[in-house]
Design an enzyme around this catalytic site. Sequence first.
Site, short mmCIF file in Angstrom:
data_model
loop_
_atom_site.label_atom_id
_atom_site.label_comp_id
_atom_site.label_asym_id
_atom_site.label_seq_id
_atom_site.Cartn_x
_atom_site.Cartn_y
_atom_site.Cartn_z
CG HIS A 61 -2.00 -0.54 1.31
ND1 HIS A 61 -1.78 -1.58 1.98
CD2 HIS A 61 -2.58 -1.36 0.69
CE1 HIS A 61 -3.48 -2.53 2.22
NE2 HIS A 61 -3.77 -2.43 0.92
CE LYS A 114 -15.26 -6.49 2.88
NZ LYS A 114 -13.45 -6.74 2.26
NE ARG A 141 -3.27 -7.85 -3.91
CZ ARG A 141 -3.72 -8.58 -3.33
NH1 ARG A 141 -3.36 -8.63 -1.89
NH2 ARG A 141 -4.97 -8.26 -3.36
CB SER A 152 -4.12 -6.97 4.74
OG SER A 152 -3.60 -5.07 4.57
#
Length: 166
Positions: A17, A41, A90, A128
């Site tokens: 990040h 979440k 990614r 994460s």
Amino acid sequence: MKRAIYPGSFDPVTLGHLDIIKRSAKIFDEVIVGVLNNNSKTPLFPVENRVKMLEEVVKDIPNVKVMSFEGLLVDFAKKLDAQVIVRGLRAVTDFEYELQMSQTNMVLDQEIDTIFFTTCLEYSYLSSSTVKEAAFYGADISSFVPESVIHQVYDKIKEKKENRNE
């Protein structure tokens, strides 16, 4: 002024990040790191902690600000007069999701565009979720997150484990 938003949950912020933030800050006059407060979440860290962690790691980048937000990203961008959304890619698996989100945002607001940054190879595996999983089992996460975040992650994981055992 060209203003960009780099949105995410940042639970916790990773070196990947931070790489995207630094690279964005070289291109845009101002980068706002938008920390999503998603009620659907259950993050490891409350949004306030995630904002504080990010503020600490970007304190030396003068054109970066950190803010939390709820709701639609395009509404947040419009409110802040941001013209660009920054997203990191990614792998190919990220691309499908990010393309769909970008196209949805374009339908919602044609004035806001999305720019994708490919992740540096050294962080292409990093998420994460990976950090939290490694920390949960006591692995060394110092090559995954900024130094100021390491102990916060371990402490929060320990707290969660203790709460489960009560």
